[in-house]
Design a protein around this motif. Structure first.
Motif, PDB file in Angstrom:
ATOM      1  N   PRO A  73       0.817  -1.218   0.000  1.00  0.00           N
ATOM      2  CA  PRO A  73       0.000   0.000   0.000  1.00  0.00           C
ATOM      3  C   PRO A  73       0.855   1.274   0.000  1.00  0.00           C
ATOM      4  O   PRO A  73       0.518   2.252  -0.672  1.00  0.00           O
ATOM      5  CB  PRO A  73      -0.834  -0.130   1.276  1.00  0.00           C
ATOM      6  CG  PRO A  73      -0.979  -1.615   1.451  1.00  0.00           C
ATOM      7  CD  PRO A  73       0.369  -2.166   1.030  1.00  0.00           C
ATOM      8  N   GLU A  74       1.970   1.255   0.716  1.00  0.00           N
ATOM      9  CA  GLU A  74       2.847   2.430   0.760  1.00  0.00           C
ATOM     10  C   GLU A  74       3.481   2.688  -0.606  1.00  0.00           C
ATOM     11  O   GLU A  74       3.560   3.835  -1.057  1.00  0.00           O
ATOM     12  CB  GLU A  74       3.945   2.241   1.814  1.00  0.00           C
ATOM     13  CG  GLU A  74       4.851   3.445   1.943  1.00  0.00           C
ATOM     14  CD  GLU A  74       5.921   3.287   3.021  1.00  0.00           C
ATOM     15  OE1 GLU A  74       6.860   4.088   2.993  1.00  0.00           O
ATOM     16  OE2 GLU A  74       5.810   2.382   3.857  1.00  0.00           O
ATOM     17  N   GLU A  75       3.937   1.619  -1.279  1.00  0.00           N
ATOM     18  CA  GLU A  75       4.512   1.780  -2.617  1.00  0.00           C
ATOM     19  C   GLU A  75       3.474   2.334  -3.592  1.00  0.00           C
ATOM     20  O   GLU A  75       3.779   3.177  -4.431  1.00  0.00           O
ATOM     21  CB  GLU A  75       5.049   0.446  -3.134  1.00  0.00           C
ATOM     22  CG  GLU A  75       6.274  -0.032  -2.394  1.00  0.00           C
ATOM     23  CD  GLU A  75       6.628  -1.481  -2.676  1.00  0.00           C
ATOM     24  OE1 GLU A  75       7.791  -1.855  -2.416  1.00  0.00           O
ATOM     25  OE2 GLU A  75       5.748  -2.253  -3.132  1.00  0.00           O
ATOM     26  N   ARG A  76       2.240   1.885  -3.470  1.00  0.00           N
ATOM     27  CA  ARG A  76       1.165   2.371  -4.339  1.00  0.00           C
ATOM     28  C   ARG A  76       0.897   3.840  -4.082  1.00  0.00           C
ATOM     29  O   ARG A  76       0.748   4.637  -5.008  1.00  0.00           O
ATOM     30  CB  ARG A  76      -0.113   1.554  -4.115  1.00  0.00           C
ATOM     31  CG  ARG A  76      -1.252   1.985  -4.989  1.00  0.00           C
ATOM     32  CD  ARG A  76      -0.898   1.764  -6.430  1.00  0.00           C
ATOM     33  NE  ARG A  76      -2.088   1.969  -7.252  1.00  0.00           N
ATOM     34  CZ  ARG A  76      -2.030   2.356  -8.496  1.00  0.00           C
ATOM     35  NH1 ARG A  76      -0.870   2.558  -9.083  1.00  0.00           N
ATOM     36  NH2 ARG A  76      -3.134   2.510  -9.180  1.00  0.00           N
ATOM     37  N   ALA A  77       0.845   4.230  -2.811  1.00  0.00           N
ATOM     38  CA  ALA A  77       0.613   5.632  -2.459  1.00  0.00           C
ATOM     39  C   ALA A  77       1.744   6.513  -2.995  1.00  0.00           C
ATOM     40  O   ALA A  77       1.491   7.606  -3.516  1.00  0.00           O
ATOM     41  CB  ALA A  77       0.475   5.787  -0.948  1.00  0.00           C
ATOM     42  N   ASP A  78       2.986   6.040  -2.888  1.00  0.00           N
ATOM     43  CA  ASP A  78       4.130   6.784  -3.415  1.00  0.00           C
ATOM     44  C   ASP A  78       4.022   6.960  -4.922  1.00  0.00           C
ATOM     45  O   ASP A  78       4.305   8.029  -5.463  1.00  0.00           O
ATOM     46  CB  ASP A  78       5.445   6.082  -3.077  1.00  0.00           C
ATOM     47  CG  ASP A  78       5.815   6.164  -1.602  1.00  0.00           C
ATOM     48  OD1 ASP A  78       5.191   6.965  -0.867  1.00  0.00           O
ATOM     49  OD2 ASP A  78       6.717   5.412  -1.176  1.00  0.00           O
ATOM     50  N   ALA A  79       3.611   5.914  -5.633  1.00  0.00           N
ATOM     51  CA  ALA A  79       3.472   5.971  -7.086  1.00  0.00           C
ATOM     52  C   ALA A  79       2.378   6.954  -7.483  1.00  0.00           C
ATOM     53  O   ALA A  79       2.539   7.723  -8.435  1.00  0.00           O
ATOM     54  CB  ALA A  79       3.169   4.582  -7.645  1.00  0.00           C
ATOM     55  N   VAL A  80       1.282   6.950  -6.756  1.00  0.00           N
ATOM     56  CA  VAL A  80       0.181   7.878  -7.044  1.00  0.00           C
ATOM     57  C   VAL A  80       0.638   9.309  -6.793  1.00  0.00           C
ATOM     58  O   VAL A  80       0.374  10.207  -7.589  1.00  0.00           O
ATOM     59  CB  VAL A  80      -1.062   7.534  -6.197  1.00  0.00           C
ATOM     60  CG1 VAL A  80      -2.106   8.642  -6.275  1.00  0.00           C
ATOM     61  CG2 VAL A  80      -1.651   6.203  -6.645  1.00  0.00           C
ATOM     62  N   GLU A  81       1.362   9.521  -5.692  1.00  0.00           N
ATOM     63  CA  GLU A  81       1.843  10.847  -5.352  1.00  0.00           C
ATOM     64  C   GLU A  81       2.816  11.362  -6.412  1.00  0.00           C
ATOM     65  O   GLU A  81       2.732  12.498  -6.850  1.00  0.00           O
ATOM     66  CB  GLU A  81       2.522  10.841  -3.977  1.00  0.00           C
ATOM     67  CG  GLU A  81       2.976  12.220  -3.538  1.00  0.00           C
ATOM     68  CD  GLU A  81       3.620  12.200  -2.178  1.00  0.00           C
ATOM     69  OE1 GLU A  81       4.648  12.899  -2.001  1.00  0.00           O
ATOM     70  OE2 GLU A  81       3.104  11.509  -1.287  1.00  0.00           O
ATOM     71  N   LYS A  82       3.725  10.504  -6.854  1.00  0.00           N
ATOM     72  CA  LYS A  82       4.686  10.897  -7.891  1.00  0.00           C
ATOM     73  C   LYS A  82       3.963  11.218  -9.193  1.00  0.00           C
ATOM     74  O   LYS A  82       4.340  12.140  -9.905  1.00  0.00           O
ATOM     75  CB  LYS A  82       5.714   9.783  -8.115  1.00  0.00           C
ATOM     76  CG  LYS A  82       6.716   9.683  -7.013  1.00  0.00           C
ATOM     77  CD  LYS A  82       7.686   8.555  -7.260  1.00  0.00           C
ATOM     78  CE  LYS A  82       8.578   8.356  -6.062  1.00  0.00           C
ATOM     79  NZ  LYS A  82       9.459   7.187  -6.205  1.00  0.00           N
TER      80      LYS A  82
END
Length: 86
Positions: A73-82
């Motif tokens: 979930p953290e990696e997904r949130a980072d990708a969305v933020e980027k």
């Protein structure tokens, strides 16, 4: 014949996913994005092993090709933020 809905059910019933997107309409070739807390702290190989275990014999019998991304979930949130910034 395997459908994307059947594949989604197989993965989702074996891995607690916060996001699960499965694509593919020909009954043999699929793409999936799987976001799950179970992937935290696991290598890419270990993550893929979890997915293959969830699919069991279907991987050998009904699915010709499966391409997938496994994210925490953290990696997904980072990708969305980027993506929002870029």
């Amino acid at each position: 014949m395997m459908t994307k809905e059947m594949l989604r059910e197989l993965i989702g019933s074996n891995i607690d996913c916060t996001e699960l997107d499965v694509r593919g309409d020909d009954g043999a070739h699929f793409e999936a994005t799987i976001v799950a807390p179970a992937f935290v702290g696991k290598s890419r190989v270990a993550r893929h092993q979890l997915v293959y275990a969830a699919l069991g014999e279907h991987m050998r019998e009904a699915i010709h090709a499966l391409s997938f991304k496994t994210l925490t979930p953290e990696e997904r949130a980072d990708a969305v933020e980027k993506g929002a910034r870029g």
